[in-house]
Motif scaffolding. Structure first.
Motif, PDB file in Angstrom:
ATOM      1  N   VAL A  66       0.778  -1.112  -0.009  1.00  0.00           N
ATOM      2  CA  VAL A  66       0.102   0.225   0.081  1.00  0.00           C
ATOM      3  C   VAL A  66       1.028   1.157  -0.037  1.00  0.00           C
ATOM      4  N   GLY A  67       0.677   2.180  -1.078  1.00  0.00           N
ATOM      5  CA  GLY A  67       1.698   3.159  -1.289  1.00  0.00           C
ATOM      6  C   GLY A  67       2.939   2.854  -1.622  1.00  0.00           C
ATOM      7  N   ASN A  68       4.042   3.738  -1.452  1.00  0.00           N
ATOM      8  CA  ASN A  68       5.371   3.424  -2.037  1.00  0.00           C
ATOM      9  C   ASN A  68       6.464   3.544  -1.107  1.00  0.00           C
ATOM     10  N   TYR A  69       5.943   3.489   0.042  1.00  0.00           N
ATOM     11  CA  TYR A  69       6.887   3.289   1.130  1.00  0.00           C
ATOM     12  C   TYR A  69       7.179   1.911   1.778  1.00  0.00           C
ATOM     13  N   ASN A  70       8.360   1.952   2.578  1.00  0.00           N
ATOM     14  CA  ASN A  70       8.905   0.617   2.772  1.00  0.00           C
ATOM     15  C   ASN A  70       7.738  -0.333   3.685  1.00  0.00           C
ATOM     16  N   ILE A  71       7.679  -1.448   3.970  1.00  0.00           N
ATOM     17  CA  ILE A  71       6.980  -2.145   4.538  1.00  0.00           C
ATOM     18  C   ILE A  71       6.904  -2.060   6.158  1.00  0.00           C
ATOM     19  N   PRO A  72       8.070  -1.713   6.846  1.00  0.00           N
ATOM     20  CA  PRO A  72       8.059  -1.253   8.195  1.00  0.00           C
ATOM     21  C   PRO A  72       6.962  -0.035   8.332  1.00  0.00           C
ATOM     22  N   TYR A  73       6.979   0.964   7.468  1.00  0.00           N
ATOM     23  CA  TYR A  73       6.189   2.165   7.903  1.00  0.00           C
ATOM     24  C   TYR A  73       4.796   1.674   7.643  1.00  0.00           C
ATOM     25  N   TYR A 150      14.265   7.960   9.802  1.00  0.00           N
ATOM     26  CA  TYR A 150      15.551   7.326   9.400  1.00  0.00           C
ATOM     27  C   TYR A 150      16.628   7.958   9.832  1.00  0.00           C
ATOM     28  N   VAL A 151      16.561   9.512   9.887  1.00  0.00           N
ATOM     29  CA  VAL A 151      18.022  10.214  10.411  1.00  0.00           C
ATOM     30  C   VAL A 151      18.150  10.019  11.734  1.00  0.00           C
ATOM     31  N   ALA A 178      15.295   0.471   6.737  1.00  0.00           N
ATOM     32  CA  ALA A 178      14.061  -0.109   6.773  1.00  0.00           C
ATOM     33  C   ALA A 178      13.018   0.940   6.571  1.00  0.00           C
ATOM     34  N   PHE A 179      13.257   2.102   6.823  1.00  0.00           N
ATOM     35  CA  PHE A 179      12.302   3.344   6.878  1.00  0.00           C
ATOM     36  C   PHE A 179      12.612   4.255   5.371  1.00  0.00           C
TER      37      PHE A 179
END
Length: 408
Positions: A66-73, A150-151, A178-179
């Motif tokens: 869902v969306g284009n962010y990575n799985i953990p988000y 992530y930062v 991961a993020f």
């Protein structure tokens, strides 16, 4: 002065750094409050829709992208849908929590670099500068973006590196990856560190994808293909098919960002150009025997590698300077120089934020901003060569004279 007044003044003097932490948090939260109802185009076009799909699908929504962010988000957003928050509030509260973590991590890093107590003046100043930065505030409470996540992990990785906790450092780098894929902006300095310090093994780098994989396990248990972990970021590098996306780097001069023709021409060139620039930096660090275990050298090298990626890679968004701006704040507090680099970089970033958030309001044109930004990169490179390459050489241990033998 009465006894009560004396006690109050003594209390303030004794706990001033702690009071700065508390005061900066309160001021930063108040400012963020005014952005909580702001709905960015990103939220209206993407984030809100993703929330609805995840909310309607429940835990089964983890079985598909869902969306284009990575799985953990996506996993975190699913968990947030279980709480009594609306989408806009939930996204922003998540990012604001990490704003606090980001500022605290920056303070922790400064305390380690300077060997000072955490609750002392300079770490407290760092916390204030980061948490009350307009870039950080706009990113979370106005834009509902999550760059602070992530930062934060990158700063914790650098902090762990300075403490020689290398496994922990690479775990944090894995969490950062991961993020956000932009974690790769910091990887070159770790390659430099690996080859110059010889304190870490090549096997440490395998921790990064391993942690990313572990962070994705809940979705994999729900039926996701393991290749999705790679595919998401591969798709992100090809998203939009634009050579530049409101980032005033060198491509702002060369072409119209909305023309896809330039994308296919310059994308492979941009990758090789970035590798070339970073490889030259590596050669000089190895040739000059730069000591990257010294905190100032490590931090400014991190600044330069991040800036180089931002300057030469294609398809850079304005938000991708987030890591650079945070690293610069930390560096100027630690080194107490190059203030102008940090200020100008932040102003250029703010130009991009204002343009995107406030109906394409252009304080200065992209091309003019690019003139400033490219010039700033050139000066940063000059400062990097002077401060790190030339003056950052490893100091040989002094050879003590042998004691003369005593004669009876």
């Amino acid at each position: 002065m009465t006894e009560v007044e004396k006690k109050i003044v003594d209390f303030i003097k004794k706990y001033l750094p702690l009071l700065v932490f508390i005061g900066a948090t309160l001021i930063g939260l108040i400012i963020r409050f005014y952005g909580m109802e702001f709905r960015s185009d990103d939220f209206n076009s993407f984030l809100n829709g993703w929330w609805k799909v995840i909310e309607d699908g429940g835990i089964n929504s983890l079985s598909k992208q869902v969306g284009n962010y990575n799985i953990p988000y996506q996993i975190i957003i699913f968990l947030l849908t279980l709480l009594p928050f609306e989408a806009l509030t939930a996204y922003k509260l998540l990012s604001i929590v990490f704003d606090i973590a980001l500022a605290f991590s920056a303070a922790l890093l400064v305390s380690e670099a300077l060997k000072k107590k955490l609750f002392s003046f300079l770490p407290a100043l760092t916390y204030t500068l980061v948490f009350c930065s307009l870039i950080v505030i706009f990113n979370s409470s106005f834009w509902a973006q999550c760059d602070s996540i992530y930062v934060t992990f990158i700063l914790l990785a650098i902090y762990s590196t300075l403490k020689d906790k290398h496994i922990r450092a690479f775990v944090f780098l894995g969490l950062s990856l991961a993020f956000k894929l932009q974690m790769v902006f910091i990887l070159p300095v770790y390659l430099y560190y690996y080859l110059s310090s010889k304190k870490i093994s090549v096997f440490h780098f395998f921790i990064i994808p391993a942690v990313d994989f572990i962070a994705c396990l809940p979705a994999l248990f729900m039926g996701r293909n393991v290749l999705d972990i790679i595919k998401i970021y591969a798709d992100q590098t090809d998203y939009g098919k634009l050579i530049q996306m409101n980032c005033p780097n060198i491509y702002a001069f060369m072409c119209n960002g909305s023309d896809m023709t330039y994308y296919y021409l310059f994308k492979p060139i941009s990758i090789w150009l970035t590798f070339l620039v970073l490889a030259v930096g590596l050669c000089f660090i190895l040739y000059k025997k730069v000591d990257l275990t010294e905190p100032k050298n490590f931090l400014f090298t991190s600044v330069w590698t991040s800036f180089s990626c931002l300057m030469f890679l294609s398809s850079m968004h304005e938000r991708y300077s987030y890591l650079l701006d945070i690293l610069l704040i930390i560096y100027v507090v630690v080194a107490r120089k190059h203030y102008a680099i940090a200020v100008i970089s932040s102003l250029v970033s703010l130009r991009g934020y204002c343009y995107y958030l406030f109906d394409n309001y252009e304080v200065v044109s992209l091309q003019l901003a690019a003139v400033v930004f490219v010039g700033l990169y050139a000066y940063t490179t000059y400062a990097f060569v002077k401060d790190v390459i030339i003056n950052g050489k490893k100091q040989d241990k002094p050879v003590l004279p042998k004691a003369k033998a005593k004669h009876a």
